[in-house]
Design a protein around this motif. Structure first.
Motif, short mmCIF file in Angstrom:
data_model
loop_
_atom_site.label_atom_id
_atom_site.label_comp_id
_atom_site.label_asym_id
_atom_site.label_seq_id
_atom_site.Cartn_x
_atom_site.Cartn_y
_atom_site.Cartn_z
N UNK A 1 105.72 46.89 67.33
CA UNK A 1 104.65 46.32 68.15
C UNK A 1 104.40 47.13 69.41
N UNK A 2 105.46 47.58 70.06
CA UNK A 2 105.29 48.37 71.27
C UNK A 2 104.77 49.77 70.96
N UNK A 3 105.17 50.34 69.82
CA UNK A 3 104.64 51.65 69.42
C UNK A 3 103.15 51.54 69.11
N UNK A 4 102.74 50.46 68.46
CA UNK A 4 101.31 50.24 68.20
C UNK A 4 100.54 50.08 69.50
N UNK B 1 100.23 53.50 71.07
CA UNK B 1 99.27 54.30 70.32
C UNK B 1 97.84 53.86 70.63
N UNK B 2 97.61 52.56 70.65
CA UNK B 2 96.28 52.04 71.01
C UNK B 2 95.89 52.45 72.42
N UNK B 3 96.86 52.44 73.34
CA UNK B 3 96.57 52.84 74.71
C UNK B 3 96.18 54.32 74.78
N UNK C 1 91.65 49.19 73.46
CA UNK C 1 91.09 48.77 72.18
C UNK C 1 92.24 48.63 71.20
N UNK C 2 92.34 47.51 70.54
CA UNK C 2 93.42 47.27 69.57
C UNK C 2 92.93 47.76 68.20
N UNK C 3 92.97 49.07 67.97
CA UNK C 3 92.50 49.65 66.72
C UNK C 3 93.58 49.66 65.65
N UNK C 4 94.81 49.96 66.04
CA UNK C 4 95.94 50.00 65.10
C UNK C 4 96.57 48.61 65.13
N UNK C 5 96.59 47.96 63.98
CA UNK C 5 97.10 46.59 63.92
C UNK C 5 98.37 46.50 63.12
#
Length: 113
Positions: free
Chosen positions: A47-50, A53-55, A109-113
């Motif tokens: 979750x933190x890696x996602x 990555x989104x950031x 933007x939350x692109x990677x879910x």
């Protein structure tokens, strides 16, 4: 929100956020959290890696928008604000995650879910 995690999970999540500061190229900024996300089994670390990555994707988007706005002279200020946010927010995230709290970046933007 406090999450039940081990010290190893917190350390990997902190490294994910802080390594994005140390990475010298755009590719490494995206590659570090992507690799950590793929390798880890922990839902907290994933979750933190996602989130990291989104950031990084969002920072690239906002930098492009700032570049376009430079032609009307407001992009320079946007670049300065963006640089400060790109430096400060991963440090805030690392401290938050180090304490066992899940962190969510603002303006992302939350692109990677």
């Amino acid at each position: 929100m406090q999450v039940s995690t081990t010290s190893e999970e917190r350390a990997v999540a902190v490294c994910c956020h802080l390594l994005s500061l140390v990475a010298t190229s755009v590719l490494l900024n995206l590659l570090v959290p992507l690799v950590i996300m793929m390798i880890s089994d922990s839902p907290f670390v994933k979750g933190q890696a996602k989130e990291c990555l989104n950031f990084q994707i969002s920072i690239m988007f906002w930098a492009f928008i700032s570049f376009l706005c430079c032609f009307i002279f407001i992009g320079f200020g946007m670049f300065i604000i963006l640089a400060i946010l790109a430096l400060v927010l991963p440090i805030v995230a690392a401290f938050s995650v180090g304490g066992g709290e899940a962190y969510r970046y603002p303006l992302t933007f939350r692109l990677v879910k």
